[in-house]
Write a protein that holds these residues in place. Structure first.
Motif, PDB file in Angstrom:
ATOM      1  N   TYR A  92       0.822  -1.193   0.000  1.00  0.00           N
ATOM      2  CA  TYR A  92       0.000   0.000   0.000  1.00  0.00           C
ATOM      3  C   TYR A  92       0.863   1.254   0.000  1.00  0.00           C
ATOM      4  N   TYR A  93       1.898   1.254   0.832  1.00  0.00           N
ATOM      5  CA  TYR A  93       2.793   2.403   0.926  1.00  0.00           C
ATOM      6  C   TYR A  93       3.457   2.681  -0.409  1.00  0.00           C
ATOM      7  N   ILE A  94       3.907   1.621  -1.067  1.00  0.00           N
ATOM      8  CA  ILE A  94       4.604   1.787  -2.349  1.00  0.00           C
ATOM      9  C   ILE A  94       3.637   2.294  -3.408  1.00  0.00           C
ATOM     10  N   THR A  95       2.417   1.729  -3.466  1.00  0.00           N
ATOM     11  CA  THR A  95       1.485   2.170  -4.503  1.00  0.00           C
ATOM     12  C   THR A  95       1.043   3.608  -4.271  1.00  0.00           C
ATOM     13  N   ASN A  96       0.908   4.017  -3.010  1.00  0.00           N
ATOM     14  CA  ASN A  96       0.568   5.407  -2.725  1.00  0.00           C
ATOM     15  C   ASN A  96       1.669   6.336  -3.215  1.00  0.00           C
ATOM     16  N   ASN A  97       2.922   5.964  -2.945  1.00  0.00           N
ATOM     17  CA  ASN A  97       4.041   6.781  -3.403  1.00  0.00           C
ATOM     18  C   ASN A  97       4.110   6.809  -4.917  1.00  0.00           C
ATOM     19  N   LEU A  98       3.844   5.671  -5.558  1.00  0.00           N
ATOM     20  CA  LEU A  98       3.864   5.644  -7.020  1.00  0.00           C
ATOM     21  C   LEU A  98       2.785   6.554  -7.587  1.00  0.00           C
ATOM     22  N   ARG A  99       1.605   6.539  -6.967  1.00  0.00           N
ATOM     23  CA  ARG A  99       0.534   7.406  -7.441  1.00  0.00           C
ATOM     24  C   ARG A  99       0.944   8.861  -7.327  1.00  0.00           C
ATOM     25  N   ARG A 100       1.511   9.207  -6.166  1.00  0.00           N
ATOM     26  CA  ARG A 100       1.946  10.597  -5.974  1.00  0.00           C
ATOM     27  C   ARG A 100       3.040  10.968  -6.962  1.00  0.00           C
ATOM     28  N   MET A 101       3.992  10.049  -7.168  1.00  0.00           N
ATOM     29  CA  MET A 101       5.096  10.327  -8.081  1.00  0.00           C
ATOM     30  C   MET A 101       4.577  10.535  -9.495  1.00  0.00           C
ATOM     31  N   THR A 121      13.276   4.911  -9.972  1.00  0.00           N
ATOM     32  CA  THR A 121      14.565   5.419  -9.502  1.00  0.00           C
ATOM     33  C   THR A 121      14.373   6.689  -8.685  1.00  0.00           C
ATOM     34  N   GLU A 122      13.544   7.583  -9.179  1.00  0.00           N
ATOM     35  CA  GLU A 122      13.270   8.831  -8.474  1.00  0.00           C
ATOM     36  C   GLU A 122      12.607   8.558  -7.125  1.00  0.00           C
ATOM     37  N   MET A 123      11.662   7.618  -7.117  1.00  0.00           N
ATOM     38  CA  MET A 123      10.969   7.302  -5.870  1.00  0.00           C
ATOM     39  C   MET A 123      11.929   6.708  -4.831  1.00  0.00           C
ATOM     40  N   VAL A 124      12.808   5.833  -5.277  1.00  0.00           N
ATOM     41  CA  VAL A 124      13.766   5.215  -4.365  1.00  0.00           C
ATOM     42  C   VAL A 124      14.713   6.256  -3.811  1.00  0.00           C
ATOM     43  N   GLU A 125      15.170   7.159  -4.652  1.00  0.00           N
ATOM     44  CA  GLU A 125      16.105   8.187  -4.183  1.00  0.00           C
ATOM     45  C   GLU A 125      15.435   9.144  -3.223  1.00  0.00           C
ATOM     46  N   ARG A 126      14.150   9.435  -3.417  1.00  0.00           N
ATOM     47  CA  ARG A 126      13.452  10.341  -2.502  1.00  0.00           C
ATOM     48  C   ARG A 126      13.173   9.699  -1.143  1.00  0.00           C
ATOM     49  N   ASN A 127      12.892   8.398  -1.151  1.00  0.00           N
ATOM     50  CA  ASN A 127      12.488   7.732   0.077  1.00  0.00           C
ATOM     51  C   ASN A 127      13.650   7.208   0.909  1.00  0.00           C
ATOM     52  N   PHE A 128      14.819   7.027   0.303  1.00  0.00           N
ATOM     53  CA  PHE A 128      15.929   6.459   1.078  1.00  0.00           C
ATOM     54  C   PHE A 128      16.897   7.512   1.435  1.00  0.00           C
ATOM     55  N   ASN A 153      23.998   3.497  -4.902  1.00  0.00           N
ATOM     56  CA  ASN A 153      24.470   4.037  -3.631  1.00  0.00           C
ATOM     57  C   ASN A 153      23.738   3.435  -2.438  1.00  0.00           C
ATOM     58  N   LEU A 154      22.758   2.576  -2.685  1.00  0.00           N
ATOM     59  CA  LEU A 154      22.017   1.944  -1.607  1.00  0.00           C
ATOM     60  C   LEU A 154      22.356   0.455  -1.580  1.00  0.00           C
ATOM     61  N   PRO A 155      23.170   0.021  -0.631  1.00  0.00           N
ATOM     62  CA  PRO A 155      23.632  -1.372  -0.647  1.00  0.00           C
ATOM     63  C   PRO A 155      22.516  -2.390  -0.413  1.00  0.00           C
ATOM     64  N   GLU A 156      21.468  -2.032   0.354  1.00  0.00           N
ATOM     65  CA  GLU A 156      20.423  -2.993   0.662  1.00  0.00           C
ATOM     66  C   GLU A 156      19.373  -3.091  -0.442  1.00  0.00           C
ATOM     67  N   PHE A 157      19.478  -2.222  -1.448  1.00  0.00           N
ATOM     68  CA  PHE A 157      18.495  -2.204  -2.524  1.00  0.00           C
ATOM     69  C   PHE A 157      18.936  -3.157  -3.628  1.00  0.00           C
ATOM     70  N   ALA A 158      18.186  -4.222  -3.837  1.00  0.00           N
ATOM     71  CA  ALA A 158      18.555  -5.238  -4.822  1.00  0.00           C
ATOM     72  C   ALA A 158      17.860  -4.976  -6.149  1.00  0.00           C
ATOM     73  N   HIS A 159      18.437  -5.561  -7.179  1.00  0.00           N
ATOM     74  CA  HIS A 159      17.858  -5.397  -8.515  1.00  0.00           C
ATOM     75  C   HIS A 159      16.460  -6.001  -8.580  1.00  0.00           C
ATOM     76  N   LYS A 160      16.238  -7.126  -7.890  1.00  0.00           N
ATOM     77  CA  LYS A 160      14.913  -7.761  -7.944  1.00  0.00           C
ATOM     78  C   LYS A 160      13.850  -6.861  -7.310  1.00  0.00           C
ATOM     79  N   ASP A 161      14.230  -6.077  -6.290  1.00  0.00           N
ATOM     80  CA  ASP A 161      13.293  -5.129  -5.704  1.00  0.00           C
ATOM     81  C   ASP A 161      12.950  -4.026  -6.702  1.00  0.00           C
TER      82      ASP A 161
END
Length: 112
Positions: A1-10, A105-112, A34-42
């Motif tokens: 839910y959190y991810i889809t809300n952010n995607l909608r806003r983005m 990419t933009e969403m990940v950079e804004r949230n992390f 630059n985010l070590p815990e962020f995997a390609h599959k995510d």
């Protein structure tokens, strides 16, 4: 839910700020390194979610357009509805053109 809300806003933020007269900047479409815990599959999972969300938003806006086109009223109300329909059609076209890799990419950079 959190991810889809952010995607909608983005998607709404990006489609509102799209200016076709300015050339697109060169943006890396690779997952953020630059985010070590962020995997390609995510990254791929988020792209799928973004695609589903985009389809849902386009369907939602299409329903709104159909309702506005079928509304009745006086000339002022009809012209107002016509302008709204044109604006919503532009928003749909902007969402269709939008690159999902850039959005995620933009969403990940804004949230992390």
């Amino acid at each position: 839910y959190y991810i889809t809300n952010n995607l909608r806003r983005m998607m709404v933020d990006v489609t509102d700020s799209v200016d076709t007269s300015i050339p697109d900047p060169v943006i890396s479409t690779d997952p953020p390194t630059n985010l070590p815990e962020f995997a390609h599959k995510d990254f791929v999972k988020m792209q799928r979610l973004a695609k589903k969300r985009r389809v849902f938003l386009i369907q939602k806006v299409t329903k709104r357009i159909k309702l506005l086109k079928n509304k009745k009223g006086n000339e002022a109300q009809l012209s107002k509805n016509k302008r709204k329909v044109e604006r919503l059609l532009e928003r749909i076209n902007d969402m269709k053109v939008l690159d999902l890799k850039v959005v995620v990419t933009e969403m990940v950079e804004r949230n992390f």
